[in-house]
Enzyme design. Structure first.
Site, PDB file in Angstrom:
ATOM      1  N   GLU A  24      39.372  44.320  32.797  1.00  0.00           N
ATOM      2  CA  GLU A  24      38.608  43.491  33.730  1.00  0.00           C
ATOM      3  C   GLU A  24      39.652  42.999  34.727  1.00  0.00           C
ATOM      4  OE1 GLU A  24      35.418  39.829  33.694  1.00  0.00           O
ATOM      5  OE2 GLU A  24      37.218  39.628  32.468  1.00  0.00           O
TER       6      GLU A  24
ATOM      7  N   ASP B 215      39.602  41.374  28.648  1.00  0.00           N
ATOM      8  CA  ASP B 215      39.028  40.284  29.427  1.00  0.00           C
ATOM      9  C   ASP B 215      40.098  39.638  30.306  1.00  0.00           C
ATOM     10  OD1 ASP B 215      36.847  38.193  29.868  1.00  0.00           O
ATOM     11  OD2 ASP B 215      38.435  36.941  29.006  1.00  0.00           O
TER      12      ASP B 215
END
Length: 715
Positions: free
Chosen positions: A390, A354
């Site tokens: 990401e 993330d």
């Protein structure tokens, strides 16, 4: 000593390595890193909450350690850490706060704000240190790591053959009628036969689980009757989330680890890999006014990036109040130890990082040569699993799609944006669509990566579901109680003529076709497709594009209302992808002269059957195209060294609102084209002579294969 007295607990010097609580069959070694502390107390708690404090007097290279005989698995523990309380210098020590061990492998319970989680007295900024006892953080548990894996082996699906399915542990099974009620929404619920059967028959190769690390439910959500459903508020990088555990529900917090391992083993048995969405960029402790539950009270300057010259405050590249200090060797070790633990002990097959740009930041800029990447690439364990970034954060210069190093795949946000804009009906996108369909060579080819480095997706947890993408022009986030001000405003969605639910049959038919168009484009593109869980069955969130706090029917799968035709269509697509190597190439297209022969591995076509020209690529009017894939042009070999071949394939796409007479090409020696798939009509069957026309209906996709009078030649 009377018969009612207990002998005093003894503590021995122990060892500084490994960090955390390590049981050896006779007792437990405890080790905690704190560079700036003046004293550390190990706190042991019995079932009634009574506390025994044991000073850790041994210190080796900033690790405080001790061995306690007789401490066995199930023992609850925490730490009290002493030192200066000087927030202006980044020091936030307070021995009145019980802290969670960063290396705790399991916990009992969840955070309890009413029992205290602040190192300062709320209401006066953070100037006054707390003097009352604060026991609101979860307690760590000493664990027995033993588990019978029964010869479990990772499936090790090659990346170019992978299909990823993003899902939430709770949402996937919370309403599944065939999963026992006590297992719904848990790791055991995923391991239950009906869930495994569904995933296997769907045809995915990997399930990417949204965060399963222990997280915190924010007070501002709890006050509204909501909670942090997505879980991007990590407190522990080792302990599995107890909220998703049937064992924890049944009063067995030690059983969480075995339950999680059982889920992984069951998925592996079906040939399905397990990828974890991990949040190593920040923690749940927030900004300078946030709670103190672990890292902040153990060694704030070590674990967090503090503003130089104003160490009271935190650099915030994540939008959560803090960013982990990955420039510090101990914080890097924490992350690497965590990754290795999930690979070696929990048998995890990969990670999606993330806001990964935060991990790559040097002083401020994102640095491809940062220590984070260097350590991962040289680690023989971590470098051997799937690594997915990401590739952005919320800081300046944080959007880094296409810029991560070799061995990394990336969520390709550009793929999502271009493809959704194309199916909205926007013109002038021909060249962008050409790149996206073929693995985004403009982003990944020049740095040594392969097409599968592009994780292609139309939808993800953050944003509209696929059904909502074709049903809403605007977000509808009122249930979040933020005045509909949260979530993205630019969704690249189109409601097909009516906002939200409608009984208009024409609108519904178009929505069904648009869902098929986007799924077909996604699964038939080069690269690694990622399906948002539930898209294959028409899952809706009622137009909520930011359901992070909706642990309810808004987010859960509705197993009573499955779009069965759409589900069957998705299975058909995944079967076609699996059976045709030309749809999941390992190498980028080369153009001409494959193996020294005059073979073009790809040819782009207009609807009149002629090759696209430069002006076609640049024209705002180009909203349709054909893609010929030469089955002799894969330029690849299999594991046995045999040449990889396939049928010739022809993909036709049109986002225009009118039907087109599409001339099927005379390429590759094809005599006739056989229809494999039509998003306009699931049941369509067709054979078309090369050089003849077919009707490509408005806003639709067709896939053909070549039926030849002669077999494909041997290479």
């Amino acid at each position: 000593m009377t018969q009612f007295e207990q002998p005093p607990i003894q503590i021995r010097p122990g060892n500084p390595d490994p960090l955390g609580a390590t049981w050896d069959g006779h007792g437990t070694n405890f080790a905690l890193y704190s560079e700036h502390a003046s004293a550390v107390e190990l706190c042991l708690f019995d079932e009634g909450g009574a506390e025994t404090r044991l000073p850790l007097t041994e210190q080796t290279a900033f690790v405080w350690h001790g061995y306690v005989p007789g401490v066995h698995p199930g023992q609850r523990y925490g730490y009290r850490v002493s030192g200066e309380y000087a927030p202006e210098r980044g020091l936030r020590f307070n021995p009145n706060v019980v802290l969670l061990d960063p290396y705790a492998k399991a916990v009992e319970g969840t955070e309890q704000f009413k029992q205290g989680v602040f190192a300062y007295v709320p209401g006066d900024e953070d100037n006054q240190p707390q003097t009352e006892d604060q026991r609101g953080a979860p307690l760590g548990l000493v664990v027995d790591p033993g588990f019978d894996w029964q010869g479990d082996q990772p499936p090790k699906v090659p990346f170019h053959q992978s299909v990823i399915y993003e899902a939430h542990v709770r949402g996937l099974t919370m309403t599944h009628p065939e999963v026992p009620e006590e297992l719904r929404g848990t790791y055991a619920g995923i391991a239950n036969p009906p869930t495994l059967k569904y995933l296997k028959e769907l045809g995915i190769t990997a399930i990417e689980l949204m965060p399963v690390h222990l997280h915190v439910d924010d007070p501002f959500l709890l006050d509204k009757g909501l909670d942090n459903y997505w879980g991007y508020s990590t407190l522990s990088f080792f302990a599995p989330e107890v909220r998703y555990s049937a064992a924890a529900r049944a009063g067995d917090p030690q059983g969480v680890i075995a339950e999680f391992k059982g889920m992984v083993k069951a998925l592996h048995k079906e040939g399905i890999e397990v990828i974890l969405d991990v949040v190593y960029n920040h923690t749940a402790e927030g900004n300078h006014l946030g709670p103190t539950m672990s890292f902040k009270g153990i060694d704030n300057p070590t674990y967090y990036r503090l503003v130089t010259g104003n160490e009271r405050h935190y650099f915030d590249y994540t939008g959560t109040g803090n960013s982990l200090n990955v420039r510090h060797p101990q914080t890097l070790q924490l992350i690497m130890d965590s990754l290795r633990y999930w690979i070696t002990e929990m048998h995890i097959d990969g990670f999606r990082f993330d806001l990964a740009s935060t991990l790559a930041r040097g002083l401020h800029e994102v640095d491809q040569l940062s220590s984070f990447f260097t350590i991962i690439h040289q680690d023989p364990i971590i470098s051997g699993v799937k690594l997915i970034a990401e590739p952005w954060d919320v800081g300046e210069g944080g959007y880094q799609v296409g810029n991560f190093p070799v061995n990394w795949a990336e969520w390709n946000g550009i793929y999502r944006d271009d493809m959704r804009a194309f199916w909205q009906g926007n013109g002038g996108l021909a060249s962008e669509i050409g790149y996206r369909l073929t693995g985004s060579s403009d982003l990944y080819q020049n740095d040594g990566r392969k097409p599968y480095a592009s994780i292609n997706f139309m939808t993800a947890h953050d944003g509209f579901t696929l059904r909502d993408t074709v049903s809403y022009n605007e977000k509808h986030n009122d249930a979040n109680q933020e005045g509909n001000n949260d979530g993205h405003n630019d969704n690249k969605s189109w409601n097909c003529g009516a906002e939200g639910p409608t009984e208009d049959p024409e609108v519904e038919a178009l929505r069904s076709r648009q869902q098929r168009n986007m799924l077909a484009t996604l699964i038939l593109s080069q690269g690694t497709p990622m399906i948002l869980g539930g898209d294959e069955m028409g899952r809706t969130q009622g137009g909520n594009n930011n359901a992070y706090c909706q642990d309810n029917e808004i987010s859960w799968y509705d197993w009573d209302n499955v779009d069965e035709p759409l589900l069957a269509f998705t299975k058909k697509l995944l079967t076609l992808r699996r059976e045709h190597p030309a749809l999941h190439r390992r190498k980028f297209f080369a153009g001409r002269n494959i193996r020294g022969e005059d073979i073009r591995d790809i040819v782009w076509l207009r609807f009149d059957g002629e090759e696209m020209t430069d002006s076609d690529w640049q024209s705002a009017e180009t909203q349709s195209m054909g893609v010929f894939l030469d089955g002799n042009g894969l330029n690849d070999v299999d594991q046995m060294g045999n040449p990889v071949q396939d049928d010739h394939l022809l993909l036709l796409l049109s986002s225009t609102y009118i039907d087109l007479p599409f001339t099927l090409p005379e390429l590759g020696g094809c005599d006739e084209w056989e229809l494999l798939l039509d998003t306009y009509d699931d049941a369509a069957e067709e054979r078309v002579k090369a050089g003849n026309e077919t009707t490509l209906h408005a806003r639709s996709v067709k896939l053909y294969r070549c039926t030849r009078s002669e077999p494909l030649p041997n290479l």
